[in-house]
Design a protein around this motif. Structure first.
Motif: not given
Length: 209
Positions: A28, A32, A35, A41-43, A91, A95
């Motif tokens: 994880k 991160d 990114r 971002d998460e999208r 993650r 999402p």
């Protein structure tokens, strides 16, 4: 390089489309870090790099029609958007759509690293923040990211073009980005009209690899 990945590091690697940064899929903190490095971002989809077609089925739901297409295209300069299985960490997948970008690269050095790592890797194209072109020179990468990367694998310049991205989550394949892969070689050239390419919302891709 595989050991640095196991230790949680980020590694810059050559691919058959451009240089990318990779991390362990199950790490994880490393995800991160990918990114943050890109400012994503998460999208934005990160891409899962697999060694072969068999590994794809572990992380994505693939029906018979999709399997035939993947078999014809891999390895090669293609990224496929597929429905993620429960094996994919939340993650990593999109999402809202629960989809994943996935591909099998055609680059001997990267395939060797995948073999040494013993599992698929999470990747994103090495495009500096606020820029649009991927870095393609190991020394340039070192100058910019020496303190952010555990290692840089220098295999010379890569083909400086993104992968072709095909969304397989609808009833028909949808070419959402043209790159090195020629859709005509897979019989998908009929999906290239502008109306066709905008008929379904394409997920943002943080990786051109």
């Amino acid at each position: 390089a595989a050991q640095w990945l196991n230790d949680g590091g980020l590694v810059a690697v050559p691919t058959d489309s451009s240089y990318a940064v990779v991390a362990r899929l199950d790490d994880k903190n490393a995800a991160d870090g990918l990114r943050r490095l890109r400012g994503l971002d998460e999208r934005h989809h990160l891409t899962v790099l697999c060694r072969d077609l068999a590994e794809i089925g572990h992380f994505a739901r693939v029906d018979n029609k999709q399997y035939r297409l993947l078999k014809a295209a891999t390895p090669g300069p293609w990224t496929f958007i597929l429905e993620a299985t429960k094996e994919v960490p939340r993650r990593v997948s999109h999402p809202s759509r629960k989809t994943i970008g996935i591909r099998v690269p055609d680059h001997a050095v990267l395939l060797g690293l995948l073999e040494q790592a013993g599992s698929p890797l999470l990747s994103t194209t090495l495009i500096p923040k606020d820029e649009t072109e991927a870095l393609n020179d190991a020394e340039d990468i070192r100058a910019r990211y020496d303190h952010d990367l555990a290692a840089i694998i220098d295999a010379g310049a890569c083909p400086h073009a993104p992968t072709t991205v095909i969304d397989l989550t609808g009833d028909d394949p949808l070419v959402v980005r043209l790159g090195r892969g020629d859709p005509a070689s897979l019989g998908l050239d009929r999906f290239l009209s502008s109306t066709r390419c905008t008929s379904r919302a394409a997920p943002a891709l943080g990786s051109s690899t």
